[in-house]
Design an enzyme around this catalytic site. Structure first.
Site, PDB file in Angstrom:
ATOM      1  N   ASP A 126       0.974  -1.199  -0.012  1.00 59.73           N
ATOM      2  CA  ASP A 126       0.109   0.051  -0.066  1.00 59.73           C
ATOM      3  C   ASP A 126       0.818   1.164   0.049  1.00 59.73           C
ATOM      4  O   ASP A 126       2.050   1.384   0.200  1.00 59.73           O
ATOM      5  CB  ASP A 126      -1.012  -0.175   1.281  1.00 59.73           C
ATOM      6  CG  ASP A 126      -2.125  -0.264   1.122  1.00 59.73           C
ATOM      7  OD1 ASP A 126      -2.518  -0.443  -0.008  1.00 59.73           O
ATOM      8  OD2 ASP A 126      -2.836  -0.034   1.869  1.00 59.73           O
TER       9      ASP A 126
ATOM     10  N   MET B 156      -7.748  10.711   7.922  1.00 59.62           N
ATOM     11  CA  MET B 156      -8.197  11.088   6.616  1.00 59.62           C
ATOM     12  C   MET B 156      -9.132  12.327   7.031  1.00 59.62           C
ATOM     13  O   MET B 156     -10.018  12.521   6.280  1.00 59.62           O
ATOM     14  CB  MET B 156      -8.782   9.946   6.153  1.00 59.62           C
ATOM     15  CG  MET B 156      -8.221   8.830   5.854  1.00 59.62           C
ATOM     16  SD  MET B 156      -9.353   7.583   4.894  1.00 59.62           S
ATOM     17  CE  MET B 156      -9.716   6.632   6.573  1.00 59.62           C
TER      18      MET B 156
ATOM     19  N   LYS C  58      -0.806   5.108  -4.644  1.00 53.93           N
ATOM     20  CA  LYS C  58      -0.725   5.993  -5.667  1.00 53.93           C
ATOM     21  C   LYS C  58       0.655   6.358  -5.974  1.00 53.93           C
ATOM     22  O   LYS C  58       0.965   7.417  -6.374  1.00 53.93           O
ATOM     23  CB  LYS C  58      -1.300   7.161  -5.260  1.00 53.93           C
ATOM     24  CG  LYS C  58      -2.893   6.944  -5.123  1.00 53.93           C
ATOM     25  CD  LYS C  58      -3.485   8.073  -4.442  1.00 53.93           C
ATOM     26  CE  LYS C  58      -5.184   7.737  -4.040  1.00 53.93           C
ATOM     27  NZ  LYS C  58      -5.271   7.981  -2.764  1.00 53.93           N
TER      28      LYS C  58
END
Ligand code: SAH
Length: 262
Positions: free
Chosen positions: A39, A177, A61
């Site tokens: 991840d 988050m 990402k």
């Protein structure tokens, strides 16, 4: 006919970043792995334990690519397990604290794949500890709430005034988050909490890039903007921070560390 799948998947908590915070069990699983799915928020140092022959697939990402779709990651894990591979899915922090570990375990089990879960130190805990305070100091807090600031698409966003009211009852609030929504979170909390309530952000906890900002609910948004605090960061709100706030550790971060070293 139900064929027994010879491979298996271990969801491994890679901790907040510092490889020394890995558990022994995590290191053992990484060493055994023949395939690793890694991840975004997994610290680079963690991969030093992987065998050279292991195949490493980055599914975050990194490199500016869009993150790999969840369904693809799950299909890949199932396919590799069916081929007999020892798959390790490395997830930041703890695999079962946000980050979809629960969904992955369900889908893998439904496909007949054996799944094991190895806990990791969740970033919210490492972030609070980086400030030198506990989640639950007997004089300030009777518990802790771990909340996501980012609701599932179409899902219900947390009702921040209610969570603020719970924080006023002595529950330390830890928001994952939440950086993108910081302003609305702080506004909502301030409906139930005084603006002088201590609030902090810790970015990249436990890594060399760690930054800490201690402020108040009323000033945090402006202070975070001024200090350019960005993701990944954890927001902590509550009276457990009183000691650090009083020590004048705001706004930075670098200066807070220097003060600690003095
Ligand atoms: N399973 C992870 C959380 C995944 S959700 C865990 O247990 O930590 C991703 C969020 O975790 C980020 O948006 C951020 O809020 C937090 N996060 C992950 N790593 C972090 C770190 N090193 N420092 C601060 N926050 C971090």
């Amino acid at each position: 006919m139900n064929m027994k799948i010879s491979g298996h998947v271990t969801l491994v908590g890679a901790g907040p970043g510092d490889p020394e915070l890995l558990t022994i069990k995590a290191v053992r699983a990484i060493r055994r792995a023949t395939v690793l799915l890694v991840d975004d928020l997994v610290g680079d140092g963690v991969l030093r334990y992987a065998r050279r022959s292991a195949r490493t697939v980055y599914v975050g990402k990194r490199g500016g690519c869009a993150s790999t779709p969840q369904a693809f990651i799950e299909r890949l894990m199932i396919a590799e397990a069916q081929r007999g591979e020892r798959v390790v899915r490395l997830k930041g922090g703890d695999p079962f604290v946000f980050g979809r570990g629960g969904e992955e375990a369900e889908h893998l089990r439904a496909a007949g794949v054996e799944v094991e879960v190895v806990n990791g130190i969740t970033s919210g805990l490492a972030a609070t500890t980086a400030l030198g305070v506990p989640w639950t100091h007997r004089e300030h807090a009777r518990g802790v709430m771990l909340v996501t600031g980012h609701a599932k698409e179409g899902g219900i966003a947390p009702h921040w005034p209610t969570l603020g009211a719970a924080a006023a009852q002595g529950l330390t609030l830890v928001v994952y988050m939440g950086v993108a929504q910081l302003e609305s979170i702080c506004d909502g909390l301030a409906d139930a909490l005084p603006t002088h309530t201590p609030a902090a952000l810790v970015q990249a906890a436990s890594t060399p890039r760690e930054r800490r900002l201690v402020s108040t609910l009323g000033a945090l948004v402006a202070d975070a903007r001024a200090a350019a605090i960005g993701s990944p960061a954890v927001l902590i709100v509550g009276d457990v921070l009183q000691g650090v706030a009083a020590a004048g550790a705001r706004p930075d971060v670098a200066s807070a560390r220097q003060q600690a070293q003095r």
